[in-house]
Scaffold this motif. Structure first.
Motif, PDB file in Angstrom:
ATOM      1  N   ILE A  34       0.847  -1.194   0.000  1.00  8.84           N
ATOM      2  CA  ILE A  34       0.000   0.000   0.000  1.00  8.84           C
ATOM      3  C   ILE A  34       0.881   1.242   0.000  1.00  8.84           C
ATOM      4  O   ILE A  34       1.805   1.367   0.808  1.00  8.84           O
ATOM      5  CB  ILE A  34      -0.907   0.044   1.245  1.00  8.84           C
ATOM      6  CG1 ILE A  34      -1.772  -1.213   1.335  1.00  8.84           C
ATOM      7  CG2 ILE A  34      -1.794   1.285   1.226  1.00  8.84           C
ATOM      8  CD1 ILE A  34      -2.547  -1.326   2.625  1.00  8.84           C
ATOM      9  N   THR A  35       0.603   2.159  -0.900  1.00 10.22           N
ATOM     10  CA  THR A  35       1.265   3.454  -0.885  1.00 10.22           C
ATOM     11  C   THR A  35       0.380   4.456  -1.615  1.00 10.22           C
ATOM     12  O   THR A  35      -0.693   4.099  -2.098  1.00 10.22           O
ATOM     13  CB  THR A  35       2.668   3.368  -1.517  1.00 10.22           C
ATOM     14  OG1 THR A  35       3.350   4.607  -1.326  1.00 10.22           O
ATOM     15  CG2 THR A  35       2.600   3.053  -2.998  1.00 10.22           C
ATOM     16  N   ALA A  41       2.462   1.070  -5.681  1.00 13.36           N
ATOM     17  CA  ALA A  41       1.991  -0.128  -4.991  1.00 13.36           C
ATOM     18  C   ALA A  41       2.228  -1.357  -5.855  1.00 13.36           C
ATOM     19  O   ALA A  41       2.564  -2.439  -5.353  1.00 13.36           O
ATOM     20  CB  ALA A  41       0.508   0.014  -4.643  1.00 13.36           C
ATOM     21  N   GLU A  42       2.076  -1.194  -7.152  1.00 12.15           N
ATOM     22  CA  GLU A  42       2.363  -2.299  -8.069  1.00 12.15           C
ATOM     23  C   GLU A  42       3.836  -2.697  -7.995  1.00 12.15           C
ATOM     24  O   GLU A  42       4.175  -3.880  -8.103  1.00 12.15           O
ATOM     25  CB  GLU A  42       1.998  -1.902  -9.501  1.00 12.15           C
ATOM     26  CG  GLU A  42       2.173  -3.027 -10.512  1.00 12.15           C
ATOM     27  CD  GLU A  42       1.766  -2.621 -11.913  1.00 12.15           C
ATOM     28  OE1 GLU A  42       2.087  -3.376 -12.859  1.00 12.15           O
ATOM     29  OE2 GLU A  42       1.135  -1.559 -12.081  1.00 12.15           O
ATOM     30  N   ALA A  43       4.710  -1.707  -7.796  1.00 15.03           N
ATOM     31  CA  ALA A  43       6.136  -2.010  -7.648  1.00 15.03           C
ATOM     32  C   ALA A  43       6.362  -2.919  -6.446  1.00 15.03           C
ATOM     33  O   ALA A  43       7.158  -3.870  -6.508  1.00 15.03           O
ATOM     34  CB  ALA A  43       6.937  -0.716  -7.495  1.00 15.03           C
ATOM     35  N   ALA A  60      11.214  -0.779  -2.700  1.00 14.66           N
ATOM     36  CA  ALA A  60      10.781  -0.611  -4.090  1.00 14.66           C
ATOM     37  C   ALA A  60       9.670   0.429  -4.189  1.00 14.66           C
ATOM     38  O   ALA A  60       9.654   1.254  -5.111  1.00 14.66           O
ATOM     39  CB  ALA A  60      10.310  -1.940  -4.653  1.00 14.66           C
ATOM     40  N   MET A  61       8.748   0.409  -3.233  1.00 13.93           N
ATOM     41  CA  MET A  61       7.652   1.381  -3.247  1.00 13.93           C
ATOM     42  C   MET A  61       8.160   2.787  -2.929  1.00 13.93           C
ATOM     43  O   MET A  61       7.691   3.772  -3.507  1.00 13.93           O
ATOM     44  CB  MET A  61       6.566   0.956  -2.265  1.00 13.93           C
ATOM     45  CG  MET A  61       5.804  -0.276  -2.712  1.00 13.93           C
ATOM     46  SD  MET A  61       4.304  -0.611  -1.739  1.00 13.93           S
ATOM     47  CE  MET A  61       5.025  -1.079  -0.168  1.00 13.93           C
ATOM     48  N   LEU A  62       9.108   2.877  -2.004  1.00 17.33           N
ATOM     49  CA  LEU A  62       9.697   4.180  -1.699  1.00 17.33           C
ATOM     50  C   LEU A  62      10.375   4.755  -2.928  1.00 17.33           C
ATOM     51  O   LEU A  62      10.190   5.928  -3.272  1.00 17.33           O
ATOM     52  CB  LEU A  62      10.696   4.034  -0.556  1.00 17.33           C
ATOM     53  CG  LEU A  62      11.517   5.277  -0.194  1.00 17.33           C
ATOM     54  CD1 LEU A  62      10.610   6.420   0.242  1.00 17.33           C
ATOM     55  CD2 LEU A  62      12.529   4.941   0.904  1.00 17.33           C
ATOM     56  N   ALA A  63      11.161   3.932  -3.614  1.00 20.06           N
ATOM     57  CA  ALA A  63      11.856   4.393  -4.814  1.00 20.06           C
ATOM     58  C   ALA A  63      10.870   4.820  -5.899  1.00 20.06           C
ATOM     59  O   ALA A  63      11.035   5.861  -6.538  1.00 20.06           O
ATOM     60  CB  ALA A  63      12.768   3.286  -5.341  1.00 20.06           C
ATOM     61  N   ALA A  64       9.828   4.028  -6.087  1.00 21.29           N
ATOM     62  CA  ALA A  64       8.836   4.342  -7.113  1.00 21.29           C
ATOM     63  C   ALA A  64       8.063   5.607  -6.775  1.00 21.29           C
ATOM     64  O   ALA A  64       7.833   6.472  -7.632  1.00 21.29           O
ATOM     65  CB  ALA A  64       7.879   3.164  -7.292  1.00 21.29           C
ATOM     66  N   THR A  65       7.663   5.735  -5.511  1.00 18.11           N
ATOM     67  CA  THR A  65       6.901   6.913  -5.099  1.00 18.11           C
ATOM     68  C   THR A  65       7.740   8.181  -5.227  1.00 18.11           C
ATOM     69  O   THR A  65       7.258   9.225  -5.682  1.00 18.11           O
ATOM     70  CB  THR A  65       6.410   6.752  -3.652  1.00 18.11           C
ATOM     71  OG1 THR A  65       5.661   5.548  -3.539  1.00 18.11           O
ATOM     72  CG2 THR A  65       5.517   7.910  -3.252  1.00 18.11           C
ATOM     73  N   CYS A  66       9.011   8.088  -4.850  1.00 16.91           N
ATOM     74  CA  CYS A  66       9.892   9.257  -4.981  1.00 16.91           C
ATOM     75  C   CYS A  66      10.084   9.637  -6.445  1.00 16.91           C
ATOM     76  O   CYS A  66      10.311  10.809  -6.764  1.00 16.91           O
ATOM     77  CB  CYS A  66      11.246   8.966  -4.347  1.00 16.91           C
ATOM     78  SG  CYS A  66      11.201   8.913  -2.545  1.00 16.91           S
ATOM     79  N   THR A  67       9.990   8.677  -7.326  1.00 17.66           N
ATOM     80  CA  THR A  67      10.136   8.939  -8.755  1.00 17.66           C
ATOM     81  C   THR A  67       8.884   9.582  -9.333  1.00 17.66           C
ATOM     82  O   THR A  67       8.955  10.343 -10.295  1.00 17.66           O
ATOM     83  CB  THR A  67      10.446   7.622  -9.496  1.00 17.66           C
ATOM     84  OG1 THR A  67      11.675   7.087  -8.994  1.00 17.66           O
ATOM     85  CG2 THR A  67      10.579   7.824 -10.995  1.00 17.66           C
TER      86      THR A  67
END
Length: 303
Positions: A34-35, A41-43, A60-67
């Protein structure tokens, strides 16, 4: 832990009935990701499918969300609480940024300021997200940095940006235009009536992709030299905070009027610490210790 989950589920059910929200309570048998962004979230889901653990997925979610999130980005700060089911203990990852050494009272008074500005390079603290993510992954994850950053790198190559973020860029474009590096990324249609991306437009972040690629390259080079998974991830950490990437970051920051130096990045540390906690009606509540805001250069945790 079971009691916490049951209470949370009951609370969500009551809330859903009272507010008639379209967001239903979520349930997971083996894992849950969950994010704030569906693609992020898919990441996390992708990492779980690779047999990664919860920390791998969180990174992975942190990296994706920051992107994906224009107001967060990779220069932010990371705070994490990790529950270890084997020991029954909660661990805190404190990757809060600190003010650069040049950010003194006399400096700001000399510029006629009573306190640092809210926006811009002078408001920046040392970036904690890269170090926090890599420390968390190295110490408690199971996968490689290459595997964990793969979803974020795909997003940096280009993804269909959602309306919320695109419209935020458009609303704040006057401020964004003050900073040439930000303007080049967030306003791809300069001179047009709408200068930010349209909702659904493929939003590309080429420079960010190059940075993430250099993280992975540093890790992979270390692995080829016989380093362990953990040592290789810390090689990527050092590539930023002690290497050419950090020097370029500091140079660009100072070019735009900021104060962060290469030495500030070298001296910044991630702390693995015991969180403060309190028991409230039978539920244990945890948070990071306030001491994370104090500058420290001598107690780097043992690698």
């Amino acid at each position: 832990m079971r009691r916490i989950l049951i209470i949370a589920a009951l609370s969500m059910a009551v809330s859903a009935a009272a507010q008639q929200t379209q967001k239903p309570p979520l349930h997971g048998r083996r894992w849950m990701a969950i994010t704030g962004k569906p693609l992020a979230a898919e990441a996390g889901a992708m990492i779980f499918q690779k047999k990664g653990n919860a920390v791998d997925a969180a990174c992975a979610m942190l990296a994706a969300t920051c992107t994906m999130w224009d107001v967060l980005s990779w220069g932010g700060e990371t705070q994490a609480l990790i529950y270890n089911p084997k020991t029954g203990k909660v661990i805190a990852i404190n990757a809060l940024g600190v003010a650069p050494t040049g950010a003194t009272v006399d400096f700001f008074k000399g510029k006629g300021m009573n306190y640092p500005p809210e926006y811009g390079p002078l408001a920046a603290v040392t970036p904690g997200t890269p170090g926090g993510l890599m420390t968390m992954l190295a110490e408690y994850g199971t996968l490689s940095l290459k595997e964990v950053l793969a979803p974020a790198m795909q997003l940096a190559e280009g993804y269909p940006i959602e309306a919320q973020t695109a419209n935020s860029m458009e609303r704040n474009k006057a401020m964004i235009k003050q900073w040439p590096y930000s303007k080049a990324v967030y306003l791809p249609h300069l001179g047009e009536e709408r200068e930010a991306p349209q909702a659904g437009e493929i939003f590309k972040q080429t420079d960010l992709l190059q940075t993430l690629t250099q993280f992975v390259d540093a890790e992979q080079a270390a692995l080829k030299k016989g380093k362990t998974r953990k040592e290789a991830i810390y090689a990527a950490y050092d590539a930023f905070y002690k290497g050419a990437l950090g020097k370029e970051y500091a140079r660009a920051c100072q070019e735009q009027g900021g104060l962060i130096t290469a030495e500030d990045l070298v001296n910044w540390i991630v702390k693995i610490e015991e969180p403060v906690s309190v028991n409230y009606k039978g539920i244990d509540v945890y948070k990071l210790a306030v001491k994370g805001f104090v500058r420290c250069t001598s107690d780097r945790h043992d690698r």
